[in-house]
Design a protein around this motif. Structure first.
Motif, PDB file in Angstrom:
ATOM      1  N   TYR A  72       3.951  -6.776 -12.488  1.00 40.12           N
ATOM      2  CA  TYR A  72       3.689  -6.604 -11.088  1.00 40.12           C
ATOM      3  C   TYR A  72       3.474  -5.186 -10.698  1.00 40.12           C
ATOM      4  N   ASN A 105     -14.308 -11.255  -0.122  1.00 38.09           N
ATOM      5  CA  ASN A 105     -13.130 -11.556   0.182  1.00 38.09           C
ATOM      6  C   ASN A 105     -12.350 -10.172   0.859  1.00 38.09           C
ATOM      7  N   HIS A 108     -13.777 -10.228   4.525  1.00 38.79           N
ATOM      8  CA  HIS A 108     -13.196 -11.048   5.186  1.00 38.79           C
ATOM      9  C   HIS A 108     -11.806 -10.634   5.842  1.00 38.79           C
ATOM     10  N   ASP A 109     -11.188 -10.309   4.781  1.00 38.50           N
ATOM     11  CA  ASP A 109      -9.449  -9.866   5.079  1.00 38.50           C
ATOM     12  C   ASP A 109      -9.698  -8.582   6.196  1.00 38.50           C
ATOM     13  N   ALA A 112     -10.302 -10.267   9.594  1.00 39.25           N
ATOM     14  CA  ALA A 112      -8.986 -10.889   9.699  1.00 39.25           C
ATOM     15  C   ALA A 112      -8.124  -9.927  10.309  1.00 39.25           C
ATOM     16  N   LEU A 116      -6.333  -9.562  13.877  1.00 40.01           N
ATOM     17  CA  LEU A 116      -4.921  -9.965  14.019  1.00 40.01           C
ATOM     18  C   LEU A 116      -4.019  -8.449  14.619  1.00 40.01           C
ATOM     19  N   LEU A 117      -4.376  -7.636  14.063  1.00 45.27           N
ATOM     20  CA  LEU A 117      -3.763  -6.297  14.018  1.00 45.27           C
ATOM     21  C   LEU A 117      -4.507  -5.150  14.457  1.00 45.27           C
ATOM     22  N   GLN A 283      -0.701  -3.057   5.190  1.00 48.90           N
ATOM     23  CA  GLN A 283      -0.677  -4.590   5.256  1.00 48.90           C
ATOM     24  C   GLN A 283      -1.041  -5.133   4.145  1.00 48.90           C
ATOM     25  N   ILE A 286       1.861  -6.325   1.908  1.00 45.88           N
ATOM     26  CA  ILE A 286       2.361  -7.597   2.388  1.00 45.88           C
ATOM     27  C   ILE A 286       1.590  -8.806   1.850  1.00 45.88           C
ATOM     28  N   GLN A 287       0.423  -8.399   1.771  1.00 42.58           N
ATOM     29  CA  GLN A 287      -0.347  -9.680   1.223  1.00 42.58           C
ATOM     30  C   GLN A 287      -0.333 -10.047  -0.273  1.00 42.58           C
ATOM     31  N   THR A 288      -0.081  -8.978  -0.793  1.00 43.34           N
ATOM     32  CA  THR A 288      -0.030  -9.191  -2.355  1.00 43.34           C
ATOM     33  C   THR A 288       0.547  -8.154  -3.071  1.00 43.34           C
ATOM     34  N   ILE A 289       1.420  -8.495  -4.219  1.00 48.58           N
ATOM     35  CA  ILE A 289       2.013  -7.575  -4.986  1.00 48.58           C
ATOM     36  C   ILE A 289       0.804  -6.732  -5.613  1.00 48.58           C
ATOM     37  N   GLY A 290      -0.367  -7.125  -5.930  1.00 52.00           N
ATOM     38  CA  GLY A 290      -1.358  -6.382  -6.507  1.00 52.00           C
ATOM     39  C   GLY A 290      -2.368  -7.326  -7.363  1.00 52.00           C
ATOM     40  N   PRO A 291      -3.464  -6.879  -7.263  1.00 53.05           N
ATOM     41  CA  PRO A 291      -4.871  -7.639  -8.048  1.00 53.05           C
ATOM     42  C   PRO A 291      -4.683  -7.428  -9.505  1.00 53.05           C
TER      43      PRO A 291
END
Lengths: 429, 429
Positions: A72, A105, A108-109, A112, A116-117, A283, A286-291
């Motif tokens: 991770y 992606n 898009h994010d 998005a 939202l924010l 942000q 919070i979406q991912t621990i990493g690519p």
């Protein structure tokens, strides 16, 4: 032979009958040719196969900072991958964030999250406003427009000119309308026109006063190293231009290796001001621990610097340039002097954009489909799939083989002529 | 030795002084031990190194349906990868969607989309409602709670019991409150308690009447095959239970290979009703052209079926079980008869959950940090980082080496005793 418009009704009918004969011949061949999407051909993908051997069980899989790429961590990418993209996009490494495998992606994010924010500096999330609008230079990339449609962002069509979008209109609109929050740009070898924005367009976009304080330029540099000739177009750096103009947070730049290495398994990146990235990073964590860091390692070993990328892209160009040349010479031979269509001759990118006479594109695409040739849906290059003049057809020459491509363009040229003659006939007194 | 509460003030003070001496000894060792996150250790990751050699330049990289995995396409995964996850999650292949490398990312995006566009069957996007609430069985997974916090979803703490969350409270709340749109669950070897939901809990969650018609169970089956013993816990299938109860669209199940193969480079998947997936797939196809199919190919070759996964996970268990055993035996030896703390003995998962006396967790974590032992922040296992009784400490034994772990637990046990004695002393008349 001169333009069809000078022919008499009977001459046109004769011509049409002849063309229909040839068309029926193609139909009986049961072709199944797909020119609908800008996909690399297998030979282009073959060029990157060696990359697969550069990470193996014998490796330690450590990044330059010692990080174990198997575990991770590393939410915004390996340091060495940031260096590579920083050079590619001509920005500082602190202005780079590495994403997963898809820049679409990331975009898009980005939208998005803005809904939202908000973005850095927004007073309210865009989604809390009664209406949000985006400027859409058109013809443009259908997947950009689809993102706006998904989030109910109102799209405003902006005409593309020879050096980028119509800046007079853009400047007027953004000065007056606070609801306009951004613009989609494919600034180099644009999809589908193959146009590269001029320095003047870059500077005006960077400097123009906008009513919305949190206006953003989505700078999709998809074809950054995707040249077809030895005289590549030059694009002025948008992030630097924005900084210089006193709007350092206006530009969000995107790029990926999707059309450099493997289309579904590349590395995507975003460049923006440190303030923008700081806002997003919180942000993102919070979406991912990493690519996928192992894929980053694979890429950086295969393409360690800009020189390797250039050599690699020259090989790609050698594979696809003959396809572009073939399309262009066929268009010239079949439609060159008939005044039925115009098209661009791009120095790079993935498309040839063909404009028929007004009101003919849908009929041409549909007639080609009847003969087994799938083109991008007519209208797809405009917001809401609606080409106001129904004339733009996007040709994607890279994926088919040369013989397939030649047949497909033959059919396309036939269809353009048939539909055009029908139109001329219907308009004759 | 019996519980500290029976000791006199002077006995307690004497004990504290002794413990402080030992603690100072540890401090002088300048330890740097991190037990804060549930990360696999290098030896666990080593088990998957062979996977890296299973896709090479000599391959054709074709999926079972002939798709070229190097190119665009396959928005919801390779057919063979769907089969594998369908077996793993005990659902039909039509109920599976493969994502990128992170199930956290899938869950985040699921909630983001619900806020922007609603879920299948929503009358309005959740973000358009005045308030949205989620039930949060606690202690729970901090990253779930962070998603709610990011999107300003109000979190309601639900107590965890020995067989899952307090169902009486849940049933009462969801029956009355339309704003409650969902619940976070780690149903097997829960984070951090290691609890597996009983059949009764599964059935009650599946069948309970909810005021919100678009209520969703986020079923994060993160530790689905992560057993520590030969008698693994059994979890009733939530999707089947929902179907049977007449609420087929209620459950959204998530899993990944992050803690099976490589933590940052695994394969994530989602299982849900075909209606849910159809709704999501449309949005997903606008977000991305597709996840990394080459990595899917690599995984399916390494772990072609459930049997391979079981064998692989048994090797992982063999590596980490001694670490869990060491923690448990040290806790027993140091704290076993002192009535200062309780802890779970999980059959799987990644954590040991330790509950101190009320009001001691923060002080213990801070004291351990002073001696170089980093634990997960106290409170992190509760919404908003606020443990109402300030007692839960999450121990993550997998990453450190066994000697590191032993030192870290020694320090932890010392800190628990010291803080507890200080508390007892402060309460003595």
């Amino acid at each position: 032979m001169s333009g069809y418009e000078q022919l008499s009704i009977s001459e046109l009918k004769e011509q049409l009958a002849q063309l229909e004969g040839v068309y029926e011949g193609y139909k009986s061949r049961n072709l199944k040719l797909d020119m609908s999407r800008g996909k690399p051909c297998p030979e282009q993908l073959d060029l990157s196969m060696g990359m697969l051997d550069l990470v193996s069980s014998k490796d330690t899989l450590k990044a330059s900072d010692g990080m174990d790429c198997r575990n991770y961590g590393g939410v915004d990418g390996l340091p060495e991958m940031k260096v590579l993209f920083a050079r590619l996009l001509e920005v500082d490494t602190g202005e780079i964030m590495i994403g997963g495998s898809s820049s679409l992606n990331l975009m898009h994010d980005m939208i998005a999250r803005a809904m939202l924010l908000g973005v850095y500096g927004s007073e309210v999330p865009w989604g809390k406003l009664p209406v949000v609008k985006f400027l859409c230079p058109s013809p443009g990339y259908d997947r950009h427009f689809a993102i706006c449609e998904l989030f109910q962002i109102e799209m405003i069509v902006i005409d593309m000119q020879h050096d980028g979008p119509d800046m007079d209109t853009i400047e007027r609109l953004v000065r007056e309308d606070e609801a306009i929050k951004g613009i989609w740009c494919v600034p180099k070898y644009s999809n589908p026109d193959g146009i590269t924005y001029s320095d003047e367009v870059v500077d005006r976009l960077a400097a123009m006063p906008t009513k919305a304080a949190d206006f953003r330029i989505i700078w999709d540099d998809a074809y950054i190293v995707h040249h077809l000739t030895d005289q590549p177009d030059l694009l002025k750096n948008m992030l630097a231009a924005c900084k210089k103009a006193g709007n350092p947070d206006r530009a969000l730049m995107f790029a990926s290796t999707s059309k450099i290495t493997f289309s579904g398994s590349g590395i995507a990146a975003m460049a923006a001001s440190a303030a923008n990235l700081g806002f997003i990073r919180k942000q993102l964590s919070i979406q991912t621990i990493g690519p996928d860091k192992i894929n980053q390692l694979r890429h950086i070993r295969f393409l360690p610097d800009l020189e390797h990328i250039q050599v690699h892209m020259a090989k790609q160009a050698a594979l696809i340039r003959p396809k572009f040349d073939s399309v262009l010479s066929k268009l010239e031979a079949e439609l060159g002097d008939k005044h039925l269509a115009t098209w661009n001759k791009p120095n790079g990118g993935y498309f040839i954009s063909l404009n028929t006479m007004d009101g003919c594109a849908k009929a041409v695409v549909s007639k080609a489909a009847e003969a087994g040739v799938t083109l991008t849906q007519a209208g797809a290059t405009y917001p809401y799939g609606q080409d106001p003049r129904d004339r733009n057809i996007r040709i994607a020459p890279t994926y088919p083989t040369l013989p397939e491509l030649e047949s497909a363009i033959d059919v396309l040229c036939l269809c353009v002529q048939m539909v055009s003659i029908s139109k001329l006939l219907s308009e004759k007194p």
